[in-house]
Motif scaffolding. Structure first.
Motif, mmCIF file in Angstrom:
data_model
loop_
_atom_site.group_PDB
_atom_site.id
_atom_site.type_symbol
_atom_site.label_atom_id
_atom_site.label_comp_id
_atom_site.label_asym_id
_atom_site.label_seq_id
_atom_site.Cartn_x
_atom_site.Cartn_y
_atom_site.Cartn_z
ATOM 1 N N SER A 215 0.836 -1.209 0.000
ATOM 2 C CA SER A 215 0.000 0.000 0.000
ATOM 3 C C SER A 215 0.866 1.252 0.000
ATOM 4 O O SER A 215 0.608 2.204 -0.755
ATOM 5 C CB SER A 215 -0.933 -0.004 1.219
ATOM 6 O OG SER A 215 -1.858 -1.063 1.155
ATOM 7 N N PHE A 216 1.891 1.269 0.841
ATOM 8 C CA PHE A 216 2.814 2.402 0.833
ATOM 9 C C PHE A 216 3.498 2.533 -0.528
ATOM 10 O O PHE A 216 3.623 3.633 -1.077
ATOM 11 C CB PHE A 216 3.881 2.225 1.923
ATOM 12 C CG PHE A 216 3.485 2.725 3.273
ATOM 13 C CD1 PHE A 216 3.294 4.081 3.506
ATOM 14 C CD2 PHE A 216 3.324 1.845 4.326
ATOM 15 C CE1 PHE A 216 2.935 4.555 4.760
ATOM 16 C CE2 PHE A 216 2.963 2.306 5.600
ATOM 17 C CZ PHE A 216 2.775 3.662 5.813
ATOM 18 N N ALA A 217 3.942 1.409 -1.087
ATOM 19 C CA ALA A 217 4.734 1.430 -2.321
ATOM 20 C C ALA A 217 3.917 1.855 -3.531
ATOM 21 O O ALA A 217 4.453 2.494 -4.455
ATOM 22 C CB ALA A 217 5.341 0.051 -2.570
ATOM 23 N N THR A 218 2.644 1.536 -3.554
ATOM 24 C CA THR A 218 1.823 1.840 -4.727
ATOM 25 C C THR A 218 0.999 3.116 -4.596
ATOM 26 O O THR A 218 0.646 3.734 -5.606
ATOM 27 C CB THR A 218 0.866 0.666 -5.017
ATOM 28 O OG1 THR A 218 0.060 0.411 -3.853
ATOM 29 C CG2 THR A 218 1.649 -0.589 -5.380
ATOM 30 N N TRP A 227 -0.114 15.364 -1.986
ATOM 31 C CA TRP A 227 0.125 14.448 -0.873
ATOM 32 C C TRP A 227 -1.140 14.221 -0.046
ATOM 33 O O TRP A 227 -1.293 13.177 0.585
ATOM 34 C CB TRP A 227 1.228 15.005 0.034
ATOM 35 C CG TRP A 227 0.896 16.340 0.595
ATOM 36 C CD1 TRP A 227 1.169 17.564 0.049
ATOM 37 C CD2 TRP A 227 0.187 16.604 1.803
ATOM 38 N NE1 TRP A 227 0.679 18.567 0.835
ATOM 39 C CE2 TRP A 227 0.075 18.009 1.925
ATOM 40 C CE3 TRP A 227 -0.353 15.800 2.798
ATOM 41 C CZ2 TRP A 227 -0.563 18.614 2.991
ATOM 42 C CZ3 TRP A 227 -0.984 16.397 3.868
ATOM 43 C CH2 TRP A 227 -1.092 17.800 3.963
ATOM 44 N N GLU A 228 -2.061 15.178 -0.036
ATOM 45 C CA GLU A 228 -3.282 15.020 0.758
ATOM 46 C C GLU A 228 -4.098 13.816 0.287
ATOM 47 O O GLU A 228 -4.854 13.234 1.059
ATOM 48 C CB GLU A 228 -4.136 16.287 0.689
ATOM 49 C CG GLU A 228 -3.552 17.464 1.456
ATOM 50 C CD GLU A 228 -4.517 18.627 1.547
ATOM 51 O OE1 GLU A 228 -5.534 18.585 0.823
ATOM 52 O OE2 GLU A 228 -4.264 19.555 2.316
ATOM 53 N N ASN A 229 -3.950 13.449 -0.978
ATOM 54 C CA ASN A 229 -4.672 12.285 -1.482
ATOM 55 C C ASN A 229 -3.960 10.979 -1.152
ATOM 56 O O ASN A 229 -4.604 9.936 -1.033
ATOM 57 C CB ASN A 229 -4.841 12.387 -3.006
ATOM 58 C CG ASN A 229 -5.689 13.577 -3.407
ATOM 59 O OD1 ASN A 229 -6.669 13.893 -2.751
ATOM 60 N ND2 ASN A 229 -5.310 14.237 -4.495
ATOM 61 N N THR A 230 -2.634 11.043 -1.009
ATOM 62 C CA THR A 230 -1.893 9.802 -0.814
ATOM 63 C C THR A 230 -2.140 9.190 0.561
ATOM 64 O O THR A 230 -2.252 7.967 0.678
ATOM 65 C CB THR A 230 -0.379 10.028 -1.005
ATOM 66 O OG1 THR A 230 0.120 10.872 0.033
ATOM 67 C CG2 THR A 230 -0.081 10.652 -2.356
ATOM 68 N N VAL A 231 -2.223 10.020 1.595
ATOM 69 C CA VAL A 231 -2.371 9.481 2.946
ATOM 70 C C VAL A 231 -3.677 8.707 3.116
ATOM 71 O O VAL A 231 -3.655 7.556 3.574
ATOM 72 C CB VAL A 231 -2.236 10.589 4.009
ATOM 73 C CG1 VAL A 231 -2.540 10.044 5.389
ATOM 74 C CG2 VAL A 231 -0.838 11.182 3.975
ATOM 75 N N GLN A 236 -6.555 3.482 3.271
ATOM 76 C CA GLN A 236 -7.544 2.568 2.702
ATOM 77 C C GLN A 236 -6.899 1.230 2.344
ATOM 78 O O GLN A 236 -7.467 0.163 2.604
ATOM 79 C CB GLN A 236 -8.182 3.199 1.459
ATOM 80 C CG GLN A 236 -9.107 4.358 1.766
ATOM 81 C CD GLN A 236 -9.568 5.099 0.517
ATOM 82 O OE1 GLN A 236 -9.208 4.725 -0.602
ATOM 83 N NE2 GLN A 236 -10.337 6.146 0.698
ATOM 84 N N GLY A 237 -5.701 1.300 1.757
ATOM 85 C CA GLY A 237 -4.988 0.075 1.418
ATOM 86 C C GLY A 237 -4.669 -0.754 2.653
ATOM 87 O O GLY A 237 -4.771 -1.995 2.628
ATOM 88 N N LEU A 242 -5.938 -5.452 6.032
ATOM 89 C CA LEU A 242 -6.349 -6.016 7.316
ATOM 90 C C LEU A 242 -7.599 -6.872 7.155
ATOM 91 O O LEU A 242 -7.685 -7.983 7.700
ATOM 92 C CB LEU A 242 -6.597 -4.889 8.319
ATOM 93 C CG LEU A 242 -7.102 -5.312 9.701
ATOM 94 C CD1 LEU A 242 -6.088 -6.215 10.387
ATOM 95 C CD2 LEU A 242 -7.389 -4.077 10.561
ATOM 96 N N GLY A 243 -8.572 -6.362 6.395
ATOM 97 C CA GLY A 243 -9.804 -7.113 6.196
ATOM 98 C C GLY A 243 -9.561 -8.438 5.486
ATOM 99 O O GLY A 243 -10.112 -9.474 5.873
#
Length: 257
Positions: A215-218, A227-231, A236-237, A242-243
């Motif tokens: 999730s971090f890598a993609t 950057w506000e969209n990346t966090v 979400q990833g 986790l789910g």
């Protein structure tokens, strides 16, 4: 070393989740805009340690904000992938059912793979994973989370090692003398055994850890000030990973020994 209680060990995954949830969601004081509690998950905009690092490094012009954001992401990825791969490597030798078991098993000494370098690669992997997650938290929450999780890993080790010594005797004592507890050696400390990795079991056990790193890598890269969209996308990833990992527990065998 203080050892974890039976309750702590049995419910260790739940305790980890509660620590992470508290550090993410607690209304930490906002020192930049007055000493008052900020809203839940305020780090998504400008409260995270990740943002603070990129923001401070790029002052006063901010023209290289994205470069520092992405440079910090590289550091995050090092911790995230190191933790995920270390846990997956270790779980491929132990088996998913052993890793997820609420009790302790002392049927054998595993001295292969990462266990030749460090006695507790899974707990070390959890600490590295926590450092990666901490970049998404507010700085004070990040520091608290790393400290508390590290102490908890040491308490879990403190409960496991006497149990293994009692069940495995001199074989385990010899292993303890050769291999460091939590800080890995740069070279193997013991001769390889006969165990072989089952990578399917490792991935089944550690899907969440791998999902966080991916999730971090993609989703974590920034272009300009987006950057506000990346966090939130990274978050979400993480939640999706986790789910899925919880659903995959249905495929973990009840016992492997």
């Amino acid at each position: 070393m203080m050892e974890a209680t039976r309750f702590e060990y049995k419910h260790r995954f739940l305790i980890h989740a509660l620590i992470y949830a508290f550090c993410f969601a607690a209304p930490w004081p906002d020192y930049h805009n007055g000493f008052h509690g900020v809203s839940l998950f305020s780090f998504i905009r400008n409260g995270s340690a990740w943002f603070r690092i990129a923001n401070n490094l790029s002052q006063p012009q901010y023209v290289r904000f994205a470069s520092y954001w992405n440079g910090t992401l590289v550091v995050i990825l090092l911790f995230a992938f190191a933790g995920a791969l270390l846990r997956t490597w270790g779980a491929s030798y132990l088996g998913a059912s052993t890793v997820k078991n609420g009790g302790m098993e002392g049927n054998r000494v595993v001295a292969d793979g990462p266990f030749r370098f460090v006695r507790n690669p899974l707990y070390l992997g959890t600490i590295l994973h926590t450092i990666a997650l901490a970049f998404l938290m507010r700085p004070e929450a990040a520091a608290l989370c790393i400290i508390v999780i590290t102490i908890f890993q040491l308490r879990l080790i403190g409960r496991e090692e006497p149990y293994l010594t009692g069940h495995l005797g001199e074989t385990y004592r010899a292993y303890v003398e050769e291999v460091p507890r939590i800080i890995p050696s740069l070279k193997p400390c013991t001769a390889p055994g006969t165990n072989r990795p089952d990578w399917k079991q490792g991935i089944l056990s550690e899907f969440y850890m791998l999902g966080v790193a991916i999730s971090f890598a993609t989703l974590g890269w920034a272009d300009g000030f987006n950057w506000e969209n990346t966090v939130p996308h990274v978050m979400q990833g993480i939640l999706i990973s986790l789910g899925i990992s919880i659903a995959l527990r249905a495929f973990i065998p009840k016992s492997e020994f």
